[in-house]
Write an enzyme that holds these catalytic residues in place. Structure first.
Site, PDB file in Angstrom:
ATOM      1  N   ASP A 174       0.871  -1.165   0.000  1.00 53.53           N
ATOM      2  CA  ASP A 174       0.000   0.000   0.000  1.00 53.53           C
ATOM      3  C   ASP A 174       0.912   1.219   0.000  1.00 53.53           C
ATOM      4  OD1 ASP A 174      -2.365   1.653   0.567  1.00 53.53           O
ATOM      5  OD2 ASP A 174      -1.508   1.820   2.578  1.00 53.53           O
ATOM      6  N   LEU A 175       0.427   2.346  -0.493  1.00 53.09           N
ATOM      7  CA  LEU A 175       1.252   3.556  -0.525  1.00 53.09           C
ATOM      8  C   LEU A 175       0.876   4.547   0.575  1.00 53.09           C
ATOM      9  CD1 LEU A 175       1.451   4.212  -4.391  1.00 53.09           C
ATOM     10  CD2 LEU A 175       2.869   2.717  -2.970  1.00 53.09           C
ATOM     11  N   ASP A 176      -0.329   5.115   0.511  1.00 46.63           N
ATOM     12  CA  ASP A 176      -0.756   6.130   1.472  1.00 46.63           C
ATOM     13  C   ASP A 176      -0.781   5.594   2.896  1.00 46.63           C
ATOM     14  OD1 ASP A 176      -1.142   7.789  -0.697  1.00 46.63           O
ATOM     15  OD2 ASP A 176      -3.322   7.525  -0.751  1.00 46.63           O
ATOM     16  N   ASP A 207      -1.385  -0.421   5.984  1.00 47.49           N
ATOM     17  CA  ASP A 207      -1.778   0.097   7.297  1.00 47.49           C
ATOM     18  C   ASP A 207      -3.226  -0.187   7.650  1.00 47.49           C
ATOM     19  OD1 ASP A 207      -3.446   3.060   6.986  1.00 47.49           O
ATOM     20  OD2 ASP A 207      -2.493   2.219   5.223  1.00 47.49           O
TER      21      ASP A 207
END
Length: 242
Positions: A16-18, A188
């Protein structure tokens, strides 16, 4: 690091990025503020939509067209367009202004402060195993300096339905061309990341740098492993955590 299940051989990672590779909250706050500042310059004060009404409009649009929740850029564009049309603007003018508003927001949205530690860990990991990015957001990985660590990056809307739906995970599995159980997804969010990954047969790592509590109520969102720092991933692929 906390293990909840035994991990097998890990031959690739998806990320995941954000809010996993950087703190996305202040980015979105600034981007939203930039949009409202722009609206305040464009419109009389009495015509500027309130933040509560903006959220209500977005939810109304999503109720009519559920596909919008899978493409945050399209969702914002449609909300801006409808807002202008509700003010009496012609369709052509509303579409033009909505495109301008979206472009302005995307400029702010890509002003991301990526920590040096993220760069360090991704550089080490990408030299050892293939990495794939999977995001529900609309950040431009090239602009924020992360694209070169990944062999592919899949984005909701452009490449399929948002996590936890299968689309982006399936794209990653197909791209990597290895069994899903040899892939560790790192994110997250317990539902979109952990639950989504587990549903597709990947191992799931919950990135928890906010000291959130994992309770029994999370049920099928139980990760295989929990970490609070990205460097904890290094030993999982045979690297030294330094």
């Amino acid at each position: 690091m906390q293990f909840y299940r035994q991990l097998g051989q890990i031959n690739a990672l998806t990320f995941d990025l954000d809010d996993t590779l950087y703190d996305n909250h202040p980015v979105i706050v600034r981007a939203e503020q930039a949009m409202f500042d722009w609206l305040a310059q464009l419109l009389p004060a009495s015509m500027v939509i309130s933040r509560d009404n903006w959220q209500h409009l977005k939810q109304q649009l999503a109720a009519v067209d559920s596909s919008l929740i899978h493409d945050v850029s399209a969702w914002r564009y449609e909300a801006l367009k409808i807002n202008f049309m509700q003010l009496g603007w012609r369709l052509k003018d509303a579409e033009l202004a909505a495109r301008q508003g979206l472009a302005l927001v995307l400029v702010e949205r890509n002003k991301v402060d990526v920590p040096a530690e993220t760069h360090r860990v991704l550089a080490l990991l990408s030299a050892k195993v293939p990495l794939v990015g999977i995001t529900n957001g609309n950040v431009d990985p090239q602009q924020i300096g992360l694209a070169h660590y990944f062999s592919a990056i899949y984005q909701a809307g452009r490449d399929g339905l948002a996590k936890p739906k299968a689309d982006l995970f399936t794209c990653a599995i197909d791209h990597l061309n290895i069994p899903a159980e040899q892939i560790l997804h790192v994110g997250d969010h317990l539902h979109t990341d952990v639950f989504g990954a587990k549903q597709q047969g990947l191992h799931a790592c919950w990135y928890n740098d906010q000291q959130r509590v994992l309770t029994s109520t999370t049920g099928n969102c139980l990760p295989d492993i929990e970490i609070s720092a990205l460097a904890e991933l290094l030993p999982l692929v045979g690297l030294t955590a330094e």
